[in-house]
Write a protein that holds these residues in place. Sequence first.
Motif, short mmCIF file in Angstrom:
data_model
loop_
_atom_site.label_atom_id
_atom_site.label_comp_id
_atom_site.label_asym_id
_atom_site.label_seq_id
_atom_site.Cartn_x
_atom_site.Cartn_y
_atom_site.Cartn_z
N CYS A 134 8.98 -24.42 42.51
CA CYS A 134 7.54 -23.93 42.67
C CYS A 134 6.76 -23.75 41.38
O CYS A 134 5.70 -23.92 41.44
CB CYS A 134 7.42 -22.83 43.59
N ILE A 135 7.60 -23.38 40.25
CA ILE A 135 6.81 -22.97 39.06
C ILE A 135 6.91 -24.23 38.34
O ILE A 135 5.80 -24.58 37.43
CB ILE A 135 7.66 -21.91 38.47
N ASN A 137 7.16 -27.46 39.14
CA ASN A 137 6.61 -28.66 39.84
C ASN A 137 5.20 -28.29 40.33
O ASN A 137 4.51 -29.20 40.83
CB ASN A 137 7.51 -29.40 40.67
N GLY A 138 4.92 -27.21 40.45
CA GLY A 138 3.76 -26.58 41.20
C GLY A 138 3.90 -26.69 42.64
O GLY A 138 5.07 -27.16 43.31
N SER A 139 2.96 -26.16 43.28
CA SER A 139 3.28 -26.02 44.83
C SER A 139 2.73 -27.46 45.53
O SER A 139 1.82 -27.94 45.27
CB SER A 139 2.37 -24.91 45.47
N CYS A 147 4.43 -21.79 48.85
CA CYS A 147 5.41 -22.39 48.41
C CYS A 147 6.72 -21.41 48.23
O CYS A 147 6.77 -20.28 47.88
CB CYS A 147 5.32 -23.19 47.00
#
Length: 368
Positions: A134-135, A137-139, A147
């Motif tokens: 989640c951090i 690659n992003g949500s 996420c």
Amino acid sequence: MDLQAVRFLCCCCWLLLSGLPHTQGVDCKPGCHPVNGFCEVSSECRCQPGWQGPLCDQCIPFPGCVHGTCAKPWQCMCEEGWIGSLCDTDVHPCASKPCTNNSATCIETGNGGYICLCAPGYTGKSCHVKKGPCIVNGSPCQNGGTCVDNDGFAPHASCLCLPGFTGHFCEIDLDDCEPNPCEHGGTCVDVGRGFRCRCPTGFRGTLCGSRSVACLSSPCENGGICRERPGRGFKCICKPHFLGVTCAVPSRNTSVSLAAPHQQKHHRPLKAHHSPVHMQEREILTIKETIENRHPLLSKSQGICFIVLSLLTCLIVLGTTGIIFFSKFEMWLANARYSQLVRKERDCFLKTRDGENLPVNIIFPEKM
């Protein structure tokens, strides 16, 4: 009020109360502090403000003092390693090793602050958050989904969806009308993240659960449909050829159409004794066609208000005119009296001089 002012007021109160003498003729509890304690009955030791303990020999520190002591009431003298007005800031925060997850470097910034140099794959003030999918690659979650990656230890990210959405990334909008939440046969319409109910006649509310009060008496006539209008009563949806608030007035086209079948029915030649019936039907048709819904220009209440306002306006105009006329008349009358008095005085003065030719100047006022 700042901290120094509070301490000053507390010290003043303590000095005033500490000067109170012990009650004469009463022996206090043995060991009771002679200044900080007093008694009203024998074998008692009551403390002055700012002191505590069985013998009133312990000072009370300032409220909220965390790592501090006092020598006098309302003080907060910090212990070693602590600073601040309440002694709640650690001078050496890195001594407690706040950095976690193999982050060996802790840098003190002063005033109790610190910075942790995190090991690869970790983040946060104390390096307590693992950099998961989640951090990194992003949500990937849509429509407000959250996420989730098991605090960074999950191999793949997953989404916690809001109500009304589903799918791996909350990309599917569920049908909020399945099952139908509307009551009493209402029609459900899916609208974005929610739904709306189209209520049947006689019901209202979000789920059509409340019975319509205005439509309960079925006010609409001639097959009209009653619709509730929140805060404004009801509205009748009339069928064709009917008008009015309650659909009670037939339109002009209705009168013609109603009379047409009679004309078609009697289209064949009629005998002589049926002619009065024809004349009566024509008269009814003519009367129906001339009926019009005429509305008065002003209602009864509006007419009354108009008359009252007109009367008040007339009274104001007449009163103002009377006041102006009265003030002018009074001024004219005073001037006339004054002129008459001056003439009398002049004649009297001339008679007393026995006809002597003397110059006389009489000054009249310009205006009264």
